[in-house]
Design a protein around this motif. Structure first.
Motif, PDB file in Angstrom:
ATOM      1  N   SER A  97      60.858  40.827  53.711  1.00 33.07           N
ATOM      2  CA  SER A  97      61.454  41.741  54.182  1.00 33.07           C
ATOM      3  C   SER A  97      62.046  42.931  52.900  1.00 33.07           C
ATOM      4  O   SER A  97      62.095  43.949  53.351  1.00 33.07           O
ATOM      5  CB  SER A  97      62.886  41.344  54.823  1.00 33.07           C
ATOM      6  OG  SER A  97      62.638  40.581  56.112  1.00 33.07           O
TER       7      SER A  97
ATOM      8  N   HIS B 204      68.177  39.552  49.011  1.00 33.19           N
ATOM      9  CA  HIS B 204      69.235  38.904  49.951  1.00 33.19           C
ATOM     10  C   HIS B 204      68.867  37.579  50.094  1.00 33.19           C
ATOM     11  O   HIS B 204      69.137  36.923  51.075  1.00 33.19           O
ATOM     12  CB  HIS B 204      68.977  39.733  51.566  1.00 33.19           C
ATOM     13  CG  HIS B 204      67.615  39.376  51.977  1.00 33.19           C
ATOM     14  ND1 HIS B 204      66.514  40.321  51.640  1.00 33.19           N
ATOM     15  CD2 HIS B 204      66.988  38.434  52.833  1.00 33.19           C
ATOM     16  CE1 HIS B 204      65.594  40.243  52.273  1.00 33.19           C
ATOM     17  NE2 HIS B 204      66.040  38.990  53.128  1.00 33.19           N
TER      18      HIS B 204
ATOM     19  N   CYS C 293      67.779  33.125  53.585  1.00 28.64           N
ATOM     20  CA  CYS C 293      67.129  33.922  54.406  1.00 28.64           C
ATOM     21  C   CYS C 293      65.907  33.153  55.277  1.00 28.64           C
ATOM     22  O   CYS C 293      65.978  32.903  56.324  1.00 28.64           O
ATOM     23  CB  CYS C 293      66.797  35.286  53.875  1.00 28.64           C
ATOM     24  SG  CYS C 293      65.922  36.339  55.077  1.00 28.64           S
TER      25      CYS C 293
ATOM     26  N   CYS D 260      62.130  37.712  49.707  1.00 29.47           N
ATOM     27  CA  CYS D 260      61.693  37.565  51.302  1.00 29.47           C
ATOM     28  C   CYS D 260      60.788  38.859  51.255  1.00 29.47           C
ATOM     29  O   CYS D 260      60.910  39.874  50.588  1.00 29.47           O
ATOM     30  CB  CYS D 260      63.007  37.560  51.965  1.00 29.47           C
ATOM     31  SG  CYS D 260      62.601  37.763  53.630  1.00 29.47           S
TER      32      CYS D 260
END
Ligand code: NAP
Ligand code: ZN
Length: 319
Positions: free
Chosen positions: A27, A47, A134, A25
């Motif tokens: 992030s 994640h 996510c 991701c």
């Protein structure tokens, strides 16, 4: 050299997952470069995890060794506050994140509180399911909260990991979907994913043509934009919702908000219950991440490709 750490004893409410897949991701990239000032090193990102349960704590009743499960951004919450008891654990002030102040999923194993570990429907292959944990929930949740339905006209800004899933979910909700992209080359794929319209945001003429046409714009772009132009794309009472994190403060004139009762909001991931719902919807309506597979040992190559906006549309690491 791979980094090794000792996770200590397994908590009574925790499970341990033997990781098979982990999505990359954006992030993770923000955390790698400490864009948000919260990273600690050595740092293991990751994640969007799918794997097989390898151990369960003594108080865990909901999950068993050998089950295929997923884990997303959130790994724990207080379990007692107003938000946790209302089933909005993603809003808990004492939330723990899977790869912030603990080690995440670019690894062989990971641990989390069992409440945040969800079973994966059989119909979803692991590689395509990982990005849902996510990216998928982050775009599904605000569309559910804002009641997107067949009468809605929805814009999706940024056709990357989140954006390509957002197009698919918006279609499942029955909306008319407009993709906003800086990449003209993504038009055909955006339409194949379900977008009815495609706007090249580098062309100001194309942006002007959609003025006043949308009810809900979900922006997944991780870069600064001329946000006022998106506000102008909204119909009266429309909403601009941020899930992507641009680096600078968002600056807007108040007048178009006032005159059209338009609003600006944001949304963080989703609760475990919403994640289960989203996975079920994805399985039944064949929402699937378009993925590029990399061996876990090639994580750095995959991250470089994500940085260059070259991945179509989610890089997934596999053990
Ligand atoms: P990604 O796969 O890298 O996609 C981001 C997309 O943004 C790119 O594909 C690109 O789409 C667009 N973009 C990139 N550079 C741009 C630029 N200079 N100007 C305009 N658009 C640009 O990233 P992602 O994994 O989808 O994550 C996107 C953002 O969401 C990140 O900021 C991430 O931290 C955030 N996020 C938030 C949550 C939450 O809970 N709110 C959860 C997950 C992720 P085009 O090529 O189509 O322009
Ligand atoms: Zn994420």
């Amino acid at each position: 050299m791979p980094f090794r750490y000792d996770p200590g004893d397994l908590g009574v409410k925790e499970v341990e997952i033997g990781i098979t897949h982990c999505g990359i991701c954006h992030s993770d990239l923000h955390l790698i470069s400490n864009d948000w000032g919260m990273s600690q090193y050595p740092f293991i990102p990751g994640h969007e995890i799918i794997g097989i349960i390898s151990a369960v704590g003594s108080e865990v009743r909901s999950l068993k060794i050998g089950q295929r499960v997923g884990l997303g951004w959130q790994s724990n919450s207080c379990g007692e506050c107003e938000w946790c008891t209302r089933g909005l654990e993603n809003l808990c002030a004492f939330s723990e994140m899977t790869c912030v102040h603990r080690h995440g999923g670019y690894a062989t194993k990971v641990r989390a509180n069992a409440r945040f570990v969800v079973k994966i429907p059989d119909a979803l292959p692991s590689e395509q399911a990982a990005p849902l944990l996510c990216g998928g929930i982050t775009v599904y949740n605000p569309m559910r909260d804002h009641g997107i339905n067949p009468s809605s006209r929805v814009g999706i800004v940024g056709i990357g990991g989140l954006g390509h899933l957002a197009i698919q979910f918006a279609r499942v909700f029955g909306a008319d979907v407009t993709a906003f992209s800086t990449s003209a080359a993504k038009e055909d794929e955006a339409r194949a994913l379900g977008a009815h319209n495609f706007v090249n945001t580098r062309e100001s003429k194309a942006m002007k043509e959609v003025a006043g046409s949308l009810d809900f714009i979900l922006t997944t772009a991780n870069a600064d934009q001329e946000w006022g132009v998106y506000i102008q794309s909204l119909r009266p009472t429309g909403t601009l919702c941020f899930v992507g994190v641009p680096p600078s403060p968002v600056s807007l004139h108040a007048f178009p908000l006032i005159a059209g009762v338009r609003s600006v909001t944001g949304s963080p991931i989703g609760s475990p219950q919403r994640i289960r719902e989203m996975l079920d919807v994805a399985a039944r309506h064949t929402v699937k991440a378009t993925t590029e597979s990399f061996a876990m040992a090639k994580a750095n190559d995959a991250i470089e490709k994500v940085k260059k906006n070259k991945v179509r549309y989610r890089a997934v690491l596999a053990n």
